[in-house]
Design an enzyme around this catalytic site. Structure first.
Site, short mmCIF file in Angstrom:
data_model
loop_
_atom_site.label_atom_id
_atom_site.label_comp_id
_atom_site.label_asym_id
_atom_site.label_seq_id
_atom_site.Cartn_x
_atom_site.Cartn_y
_atom_site.Cartn_z
N CYS A 111 1.04 -1.18 -0.07
CA CYS A 111 -0.30 0.33 -0.14
C CYS A 111 1.14 0.44 0.07
CB CYS A 111 -0.91 -0.08 1.13
SG CYS A 111 -1.71 -1.07 0.76
N HIS A 266 -2.86 7.50 2.97
CA HIS A 266 -3.41 6.29 1.92
C HIS A 266 -4.78 5.87 2.91
CE1 HIS A 266 -3.94 1.92 1.07
NE2 HIS A 266 -3.42 1.13 2.63
N ASN A 296 -10.34 0.15 1.09
CA ASN A 296 -8.80 0.30 0.95
C ASN A 296 -8.68 -0.19 -0.19
OD1 ASN A 296 -6.06 -0.35 0.99
ND2 ASN A 296 -5.98 -1.21 3.39
N1 COA Z 1 -17.56 -7.17 11.77
C1 COA Z 1 -18.38 -7.30 13.45
N2 COA Z 1 -17.09 -7.46 14.56
C2 COA Z 1 -15.82 -7.70 13.85
C3 COA Z 1 -15.42 -7.59 12.13
C4 COA Z 1 -16.68 -7.35 11.57
N3 COA Z 1 -16.08 -7.24 9.71
N4 COA Z 1 -14.88 -7.48 12.33
C5 COA Z 1 -14.05 -8.14 13.72
N5 COA Z 1 -15.39 -7.83 14.16
C6 COA Z 1 -15.27 -8.11 15.55
C7 COA Z 1 -13.92 -9.28 16.58
O1 COA Z 1 -14.27 -10.63 15.81
C8 COA Z 1 -14.05 -8.98 17.85
O2 COA Z 1 -14.63 -9.77 18.58
P1 COA Z 1 -14.67 -9.96 19.51
O3 COA Z 1 -13.77 -8.86 20.55
O4 COA Z 1 -15.38 -10.79 20.66
O5 COA Z 1 -13.80 -11.35 19.78
C9 COA Z 1 -14.28 -7.25 17.27
O6 COA Z 1 -15.29 -7.17 16.52
C10 COA Z 1 -13.35 -6.13 17.38
O7 COA Z 1 -11.86 -6.79 16.44
P2 COA Z 1 -10.58 -6.04 16.27
O8 COA Z 1 -9.87 -6.82 15.53
O9 COA Z 1 -9.72 -5.75 17.77
O10 COA Z 1 -11.32 -4.60 16.01
P3 COA Z 1 -10.36 -3.03 15.33
O11 COA Z 1 -11.30 -1.98 16.40
O12 COA Z 1 -9.07 -3.28 16.03
O13 COA Z 1 -10.67 -3.13 13.74
C11 COA Z 1 -9.36 -3.44 11.53
C12 COA Z 1 -10.49 -3.93 12.79
C13 COA Z 1 -9.14 -4.14 11.00
C14 COA Z 1 -10.73 -2.47 11.48
C15 COA Z 1 -9.13 -2.26 12.41
O14 COA Z 1 -7.89 -3.71 13.67
C16 COA Z 1 -8.19 -1.78 12.02
O15 COA Z 1 -8.21 -1.21 10.83
N6 COA Z 1 -7.15 -2.27 11.20
C17 COA Z 1 -5.87 -1.63 10.51
C18 COA Z 1 -6.14 -2.51 9.11
C19 COA Z 1 -5.22 -1.22 7.75
O16 COA Z 1 -4.67 -0.30 8.08
N7 COA Z 1 -4.89 -2.43 6.81
C20 COA Z 1 -4.31 -1.97 6.16
C21 COA Z 1 -2.47 -1.89 5.54
S1 COA Z 1 -2.71 -1.25 3.97
#
Ligand code: COA
Length: 343
Positions: A111, A266, A296
């Site tokens: 990315c 990004h 993304n």
């Molecule tokens: N819908 C509903 N629930 C979801 C879900 C979805 N699509 N995806 C994950 N969950 C759940 C998880 O299972 C977790 O449940 P639990 O508490 O029962 O275990 C809960 O939501 C929280 O998960 P978590 O991973 O802590 O969420 P988060 O707040 O970190 O958000 C992302 C997840 C992926 C959105 C976030 O971590 C993120 O944006 N990370 C960076 C990603 C990024 O920038 N990627 C590109 C790099 S180029």
């Protein structure tokens, strides 16, 4: 010597995939996706290839810049999802756009690839005394997304964006700065799609040479049909690195962030952008955000954002911009660049 952005173009493929559509595919809901990511919909390829999307964005970019394709000296395509290793996506583009005088090659820095591409293009224009370069960021992440994995499939979209830059050694303004970084020790946080040696000479199919790899990487590589991401670790990494990159490139250019018209990050998660804005003490309207309708799109997100801004008429000649990316590798970086459609 000076460098300017002269034109932009972009392409979003045909299928609009909303959060409501995803609710029917995995255990998720619109509220969770919007609150945690800022994404409402993303567009997905209905079969159009990475090359075709790149071509369309490139065509629109050349038209916007108002130059003749034969004047283009360099084409760099950044992608993690091209159809062919060789010929490269940029080779197809060079031929199909009629840029018969251009050098063409692909890069992959996930990315961050578009930011790496702009920095590379500028360096080559300068060293080889060339004038015009097109940098295209394109990705069809739907090809490598697991639509049974709710933690990743809600995030990604497909698309292409292109930017044409002009280098001029007639002017004395030093108006370009780049800060690029990599840290391979963090590679395991974001991985996808192996190309292992499956020749008849290899006795263990899908074998990975352990000597060079951390244990957890071996597992990830062997099972990497799709993108894998440790969302929390990537989130922590992104917020830290984006702030570092923005501050560094602003210092390198002797330009305070107040003098920068827009920061174009990004588009991975609106919470990452909001967090960075808070930490930098900047209002959110100084960051361009269009993740709500794009998702993304990896390498494509920054040039697609620039094209969106161009179409909305947000920039005037002389405006200073910081483009910043982060992603697999792990890689991160920023470039300071000037907008100038009219010389
Ligand atoms: N819908 C509903 N629930 C979801 C879900 C979805 N699509 N995806 C994950 N969950 C759940 C998880 O299972 C977790 O449940 P639990 O508490 O029962 O275990 C809960 O939501 C929280 O998960 P978590 O991973 O802590 O969420 P988060 O707040 O970190 O958000 C992302 C997840 C992926 C959105 C976030 O971590 C993120 O944006 N990370 C960076 C990603 C990024 O920038 N990627 C590109 C790099 S180029």
């Amino acid at each position: 010597m000076s460098i300017y952005i002269r034109g932009t173009g972009s392409f979003q493929p045909g299928i609009k995939l909303t959060n409501k559509d995803l609710e029917k595919m995995v255990d998720t809901n619109d509220q969770w996706i919007v609150e945690r990511t800022g994404i409402k919909s993303r567009n997905i390829s209905d079969g159009i290839t990475t090359v075709e999307m790149a071509l369309e964005a490139g065509k629109r970019c050349i038209k916007d810049a108002g130059i003749n394709p034969e004047e283009v000296d360099l084409i760099i395509v950044s992608s993690v999802s091209t159809e062919m290793i060789t010929p490269t996506c940029s080779s197809f583009i060079q031929h199909k756009l009629g840029c018969k005088n251009a050098i063409a090659f692909d890069i992959n820095a996930a990315c961050t690839g578009f930011v790496y591409g702009v920095a590379n293009a500028r360096a080559m224009l300068k060293t080889m005394n060339m004038r015009y370069a097109i940098i295209i960021g394109v990705d069809t992440l739907s090809k490598i997304t697991d639509y049974d994995d709710r933690s990743t499939c809600v995030l990604f979209g497909d698309g292409a964006g292109a930017v044409l830059i002009e280098y001029s050694n007639e002017e004395s303004k030093d108006n370009f700065h780049a800060y690029l970084r990599s840290d391979g020790s963090l590679a395991r946080y974001l991985t996808g799609v192996n190309r292992l040696n499956e020749s008849p000479f290899v006795d263990r199919k899908n074998s990975v040479d352990k000597e060079y790899l951390d244990e957890d990487m071996e597992e990830l590589i062997n099972n990497s049909k799709y993108l894998y991401m440790d969302g929390r670790e990537v989130f922590k990494f992104a917020t830290k690195k984006i702030i570092e990159a923005i501050k560094t490139v602003s210092e390198m250019s002797n330009t305070s962030l107040d003098e920068v018209k827009y920061i174009v990050p990004h588009q991975a998660n609106s919470r990452i952008i909001e967090y960075s804005a808070r930490k930098l003490g900047l209002p959110m309207d100084r960051f361009f955000v269009n993740i709500d309708t794009m998702g993304n799109t990896s390498s494509a997100s920054i040039p697609m954002a620039l094209d969106d801004m161009n179409k909305q008429g947000l920039m005037s000649d002389g405006d200073k911009l910081i483009l910043t990316g982060f992603g697999g590798g792990m890689t991160w970086g920023a470039v300071f660049v000037e907008w100038s459609k009219h010389k």
